[in-house]
Write an enzyme that holds these catalytic residues in place. Structure first.
Site, PDB file in Angstrom:
ATOM      1  N   ARG A 172       0.425  10.399   0.085  1.00 57.20           N
ATOM      2  CA  ARG A 172       0.717  10.868   1.439  1.00 57.20           C
ATOM      3  C   ARG A 172       1.792   9.964   2.506  1.00 57.20           C
ATOM      4  NH1 ARG A 172      -4.814   9.458   4.650  1.00 57.20           N
ATOM      5  NH2 ARG A 172      -4.985   7.123   3.775  1.00 57.20           N
ATOM      6  N   GLY A 205      -2.187  15.001   1.564  1.00 58.26           N
ATOM      7  CA  GLY A 205      -1.230  14.228   1.719  1.00 58.26           C
ATOM      8  C   GLY A 205      -1.193  14.215   3.052  1.00 58.26           C
ATOM      9  N   ARG A 262       5.777   3.489  10.015  1.00 58.16           N
ATOM     10  CA  ARG A 262       5.401   2.161   9.891  1.00 58.16           C
ATOM     11  C   ARG A 262       6.790   1.396   8.887  1.00 58.16           C
ATOM     12  NH1 ARG A 262       0.504   2.309   5.087  1.00 58.16           N
ATOM     13  NH2 ARG A 262       1.605   3.003   3.157  1.00 58.16           N
ATOM     14  N   ARG A 269       4.618  -3.466  -4.502  1.00 58.04           N
ATOM     15  CA  ARG A 269       3.108  -4.297  -4.867  1.00 58.04           C
ATOM     16  C   ARG A 269       2.896  -4.421  -6.045  1.00 58.04           C
ATOM     17  NH1 ARG A 269       0.616   0.335  -1.830  1.00 58.04           N
ATOM     18  NH2 ARG A 269       2.465   0.305  -0.733  1.00 58.04           N
ATOM     19  N   ASP A 339      -3.166  -2.147  -6.224  1.00 54.95           N
ATOM     20  CA  ASP A 339      -2.119  -1.365  -5.665  1.00 54.95           C
ATOM     21  C   ASP A 339      -2.020  -1.593  -3.954  1.00 54.95           C
ATOM     22  OD1 ASP A 339      -4.810  -0.134  -6.188  1.00 54.95           O
ATOM     23  OD2 ASP A 339      -3.995   1.424  -4.484  1.00 54.95           O
TER      24      ASP A 339
END
Length: 585
Positions: A172, A205, A262, A269, A339
């Site tokens: 999402r 999502g 963001r 990761r 993750d």
């Protein structure tokens, strides 16, 4: 009775002999800035008293027109393969790092409910006034693409609660592009809650107001606490209904959709590498590793045959430091899956996190974590387990000799972590120099705090504010946390040891000690009850407390009248202990 290994309760990983093969020199300074030469992910962070304005921009140099603002996806698109299949439909994806995926616009009317001026002006070079425009609403919610944007969803996997979960990915979230600012920094912009992608699995999502408020507030709060973290630029909410079963108990209800804009230096990761290794895509694993090293670890020579080993050593070192910093402010991430662990050792993916109130090494913020796998006291050990998974992912690109060296490096993790925790908690107590009894002094205090269920944040803060004379006289008027602590039968024993230790610090005045301690012991953190109070109002279209918290948590080390009036440094309300936070968002 107060043994060191039970004392540094956070350091649950047993210390082992440390062989410094390819391990970076450890920093002896408490400041996060001391790692900036080696960790570009962290070098935008700074200490509590400098983090507010490391950037200084003339207002006239800021962009007032969003049409001037451009991002670029060129570097990623040229360096890394893209999914050959188009469309947002869910599917198994192979042989690529990203899939092209167009955000799904939120259904209006839209409302900007929060924006970080520090991010908007200090990172994005935009005048804060642009956030009041209709264009910003659409760009920051997925309704319109920024100039230069080719929206992407990242493919990654991960170990979740100890088990390999296969393909996960950005279910999402949409990567919008990279922005190179006037300071020469490159930031990756991402929308969270912006609709389905090929990695949405059974999800819709979307993200809802409560989780988006928490992510916006906490990522910014962590930055101002000096903890390496992703950042949040804005929070936009809509009237679009989103169905959620918050506690997985069959009680599905309609909530409202929201999107957070963001930023991070990188969103790669551990799971980004795991999915390639697990799928046998070794050439692509090597290609992604080379890209990450070239872009984010510039001190590693790309021609060095040991570069993957040096990379691993750096991630081990910085992960240990990151988790120690989490512990320094009582932060529990809640979902420490591979993750959710950044390769750049920054805090990402804020979900069912929590700041510990009463000191309890078994504190579990996530009500979905039935076994307490990710309790606050287990985080250091989980960090080690995640690094073990990273090493497994790297094995195909390491020689036999390098694999053995990597295992030696991994054994050094415990010592790195223990050393950093020791440094941090000495600073939290205002201790200077070295004393062989410091570990026991710290251990003693933590045990007394645990027995009395004393508040973690305010115990250290009030120790920062109280004078030596008040301590000697046990005068804790209006200091509720120290008053709780003082009821322990061994408190006087600890206090005498502490005062004696302070008395031996040459050329150190009481005021100097207080000043040092106030700069590392916050008065305000985003307690779950504070976030919940803001969320309840926000769900009624009152975003005043979101704004208030964002303002206050931008200066967590400074006593603020509005924060005191709101009770943010007072004993938590009784209803706070009944709060539950889940992975549902």
């Amino acid at each position: 009775m107060w043994s060191t290994c039970t004392a540094l309760v956070f350091a649950l990983v047993a210390a082992s002999s440390f062989t410094p093969a390819y391990v970076l020199e450890l920093c002896q300074n408490i400041s996060p800035e001391c790692h900036s030469d080696h960790n570009t992910a962290s070098n935008s962070q700074s200490s509590s008293h400098t983090v507010k304005s490391k950037w200084t921009l003339n207002a006239s140099s800021l962009m007032h027109d969003l049409n001037q603002f451009r991002v670029s996806c060129k570097k990623l698109l040229e360096a890394l393969p893209i999914d050959k299949v188009d469309g947002n439909f869910v599917r198994t994806v192979k042989n690529c790092i990203f899939s092209k995926s167009i955000p799904t616009p939120l259904k209006g009317p839209l409302r900007l409910t929060a924006a970080s001026k520090d991010v908007i002006e200090g990172i994005l070079d935009l005048d804060a006034s642009v956030t009041r425009s209709g264009d910003f609403l659409h760009y920051a919610s997925g309704g319109r693409l920024l100039p230069g944007s080719v929206p992407l969803a990242h493919r990654y996997g991960g170990h979740q609660f100890g088990y390999w979960a296969g393909q996960l990915g950005d279910g999402r979230a949409h990567f919008l592009g990279q922005y190179s600012n006037k300071k020469g920094e490159v930031w990756e912009l991402q929308l969270k809650g912006s609709g389905k992608t090929p990695y949405s699995r059974s999800g819709d999502g979307r993200a809802v107001i409560r989780s988006s408020v928490r992510e916006f507030l906490c990522s910014e709060a962590m930055h101002f606490l000096g903890v390496p973290t992703s950042r949040a630029a804005s929070l936009i909410v809509s009237e679009e209904p989103v169905l959620r079963d918050q506690f997985y108990n069959g009680n599905v209800k309609a909530e409202r959709g929201a999107v957070v804009l963001r930023l991070a230096k990188s969103w790669f990761r551990i799971g980004s590498l795991e999915i390639l290794s697990q799928s046998g895509e070794i050439n692509l694993l090597r290609k992604l590793l080379n890209f990450v090293i070239d872009e984010h670890f510039p001190f590693i020579n790309p021609d060095n045959p040991e570069k993957y080993l040096v990379f691993f050593s750096t991630v081990v070192n910085e992960t240990a430091h990151l988790i120690a910093q989490w512990m320094s402010v009582g932060f529990a991430h809640g979902v420490c899956n591979t993750d959710n662990f950044s390769l750049l050792s920054i805090t990402i993916d804020y979900g069912p996190f929590g700041f510990m109130e009463s000191y309890n090494p078994n504190f579990i913020p996530n009500t979905s974590d039935d076994e307490g796998r990710y309790s606050i006291g287990a985080q250091a050990n989980v960090g080690l387990l995640n690094l073990e998974k990273l090493l497994v992912a790297l094995i195909p690109v390491l020689t036999q000799t390098q694999q053995k060296q990597a295992k030696i490096i991994l054994k050094g993790y415990a010592n790195i972590y223990q050393m950093r925790v020791h440094q941090i908690f000495k600073a939290k107590l205002g201790l200077l120099g070295e004393d062989e009894d410091d570990n026991d002094l710290i251990a003693f205090l933590l045990k007394v705090m645990e027995d009395t269920e004393s508040d973690f944040t305010m115990t250290f803060r009030e120790l920062s504010e109280v004078s030596a004379k008040q301590l000697l006289n046990k005068n804790f008027t209006q200091m509720w946390a120290l008053d709780d602590l003082s009821h322990h039968k061994h408190f006087s024993d600890w206090l005498n040891k502490y005062l004696f230790r302070l008395s031996r610090q040459q050329d150190d005045s009481d005021l100097d000690r207080q000043h040092r301690m106030k700069n590392v012991n916050p008065r305000y953190v985003l307690r779950n009850w504070m976030a919940e109070s803001a969320i309840r109002k926000a769900e009624r279209n009152d975003f005043s407390e979101v704004e208030l918290l964002h303002h206050i948590l931008s200066s967590p080390f400074v006593t603020q009248e509005t924060a005191e009036e709101a009770g943010y440094a007072a004993r938590p309300p009784q209803w706070a202990s009944r709060l539950k936070v889940s992975c549902s968002s």
